[in-house]
Enzyme design. Sequence first.
Site, mmCIF file in Angstrom:
data_model
loop_
_atom_site.group_PDB
_atom_site.id
_atom_site.type_symbol
_atom_site.label_atom_id
_atom_site.label_comp_id
_atom_site.label_asym_id
_atom_site.label_seq_id
_atom_site.Cartn_x
_atom_site.Cartn_y
_atom_site.Cartn_z
ATOM 1 N N GLY A 44 -7.419 35.598 -97.383
ATOM 2 C CA GLY A 44 -7.178 34.198 -97.034
ATOM 3 C C GLY A 44 -7.023 33.262 -98.216
ATOM 4 O O GLY A 44 -7.359 32.084 -98.125
ATOM 5 N N SER A 45 -6.510 33.769 -99.345
ATOM 6 C CA SER A 45 -6.349 32.875 -100.506
ATOM 7 C C SER A 45 -5.266 31.826 -100.238
ATOM 8 O O SER A 45 -5.372 30.700 -100.704
ATOM 9 C CB SER A 45 -6.020 33.675 -101.765
ATOM 10 O OG SER A 45 -4.709 34.197 -101.703
ATOM 11 N N ASN A 46 -4.261 32.186 -99.432
ATOM 12 C CA ASN A 46 -3.240 31.180 -99.080
ATOM 13 C C ASN A 46 -3.837 30.123 -98.150
ATOM 14 O O ASN A 46 -3.509 28.947 -98.249
ATOM 15 C CB ASN A 46 -2.037 31.858 -98.418
ATOM 16 C CG ASN A 46 -1.086 32.440 -99.443
ATOM 17 O OD1 ASN A 46 -0.461 31.710 -100.188
ATOM 18 N ND2 ASN A 46 -1.010 33.750 -99.505
ATOM 19 N N ASN A 69 6.266 31.420 -92.654
ATOM 20 C CA ASN A 69 5.656 32.610 -93.227
ATOM 21 C C ASN A 69 5.834 32.594 -94.743
ATOM 22 O O ASN A 69 6.836 32.084 -95.247
ATOM 23 C CB ASN A 69 6.323 33.873 -92.646
ATOM 24 C CG ASN A 69 5.730 35.156 -93.205
ATOM 25 O OD1 ASN A 69 4.522 35.293 -93.299
ATOM 26 N ND2 ASN A 69 6.599 36.077 -93.605
ATOM 27 N N HIS A 129 6.223 35.088 -97.980
ATOM 28 C CA HIS A 129 6.492 36.496 -98.289
ATOM 29 C C HIS A 129 6.528 36.648 -99.808
ATOM 30 O O HIS A 129 7.172 35.822 -100.485
ATOM 31 C CB HIS A 129 7.814 36.941 -97.658
ATOM 32 C CG HIS A 129 8.131 38.376 -97.920
ATOM 33 N ND1 HIS A 129 7.517 39.412 -97.240
ATOM 34 C CD2 HIS A 129 8.954 38.947 -98.824
ATOM 35 C CE1 HIS A 129 7.979 40.561 -97.711
ATOM 36 N NE2 HIS A 129 8.850 40.306 -98.666
ATOM 37 N N ASP A 144 10.935 38.728 -91.494
ATOM 38 C CA ASP A 144 11.310 38.129 -92.787
ATOM 39 C C ASP A 144 12.771 37.682 -92.840
ATOM 40 O O ASP A 144 13.366 37.641 -93.910
ATOM 41 C CB ASP A 144 11.064 39.135 -93.931
ATOM 42 C CG ASP A 144 9.606 39.530 -94.027
ATOM 43 O OD1 ASP A 144 9.339 40.658 -94.483
ATOM 44 O OD2 ASP A 144 8.746 38.720 -93.622
ATOM 45 N N GLU A 154 2.757 31.606 -104.686
ATOM 46 C CA GLU A 154 2.586 31.425 -103.234
ATOM 47 C C GLU A 154 1.687 30.227 -102.965
ATOM 48 O O GLU A 154 1.962 29.421 -102.057
ATOM 49 C CB GLU A 154 1.955 32.664 -102.608
ATOM 50 C CG GLU A 154 2.832 33.890 -102.626
ATOM 51 C CD GLU A 154 2.083 35.083 -102.098
ATOM 52 O OE1 GLU A 154 1.415 34.977 -101.054
ATOM 53 O OE2 GLU A 154 2.183 36.156 -102.721
HETATM 54 C C1 GRF Z 1 -0.721 38.611 -100.326
HETATM 55 O O1 GRF Z 1 -0.211 39.851 -100.773
HETATM 56 C C2 GRF Z 1 0.399 37.670 -100.137
HETATM 57 O O2 GRF Z 1 1.453 37.977 -101.009
HETATM 58 C C3 GRF Z 1 0.844 37.886 -98.739
HETATM 59 O O3 GRF Z 1 -0.292 38.307 -98.026
HETATM 60 C C4 GRF Z 1 -1.245 38.855 -98.949
HETATM 61 C C5 GRF Z 1 -2.620 38.288 -98.744
HETATM 62 O O4 GRF Z 1 -2.620 36.926 -98.949
HETATM 63 N N1 GRF Z 1 1.366 36.657 -98.218
HETATM 64 P P1 GRF Z 1 -3.977 36.059 -98.715
HETATM 65 O O5 GRF Z 1 -4.756 36.112 -100.009
HETATM 66 O O6 GRF Z 1 -4.746 36.725 -97.574
HETATM 67 O O7 GRF Z 1 -3.523 34.677 -98.392
#
Ligand code: GRF
Length: 205
Positions: free
Chosen positions: A11-13, A106, A108, A149, A178
């Site tokens: 979940g870093s995004n 999304n 990618h 995608d 991202e």
């Molecule tokens: C990462 O590889 C990102 O490139 C893709 O999903 C994966 C996990 O992202 N979008 P996140 O850290 O869980 O947001």
Amino acid sequence: IKIAVFISGRGSNLEAILDSINREEIKGEVALVISDRKDAKGLERSKERSIPSVYIGKSNYSDNESRVDKILEVLELKEIDLIVLAGYMSIVDTSIVRKYKNKIINIHPSLIPSFSGKGYYGSFVHKAVLDYGVKITGATVHFVDEDTDTGPVIIQEAVKVFDEDTVDSLSKRVLGIEHEILPKAIKLFAENKLVIEGRIVKRRD
Ligand code: GRF
């Protein structure tokens, strides 16, 4: 606007989105987090940040139809305006894509249409990039359509591939991009600045 974020992993995004909201860049709130993985680290983080978070996956909704119904139910309950797939590893059912047409985005980790489509997800994308030997890769934010995608591209940002790159070093550098372009795309959507003409997304000035 009310945002639902779909995750499968760390979940870093999702964090990047929350941080951008806290910096008052995005005029909106994450009203819901849905994970298709019970053990997703992101689910823990969103609960810590007291965001309504729910696991909807194969072990609690065994057949696809009940999963789709549950997802649609919570999306409606929370009056969601925008769905963001952020590291979400499941295919979004066509009934959801249709109901939320041009309201699902999304992220990618490549420059679509390269290294995208079925089978290209997570770190496999970066392995394919290194194996092919391309010198530029990057990340793409796009609207979700009924295929994988292939929806209209909103934002892309490039990243150089270095000779000494590994999957780990490259995925980290792309992930940094991202975290920049996903909040930016959400901000543009929230400010109603995205115009879709066929498969071309233009910025309303
Ligand atoms: C990462 O590889 C990102 O490139 C893709 O999903 C994966 C996990 O992202 N979008 P996140 O850290 O869980 O947001």
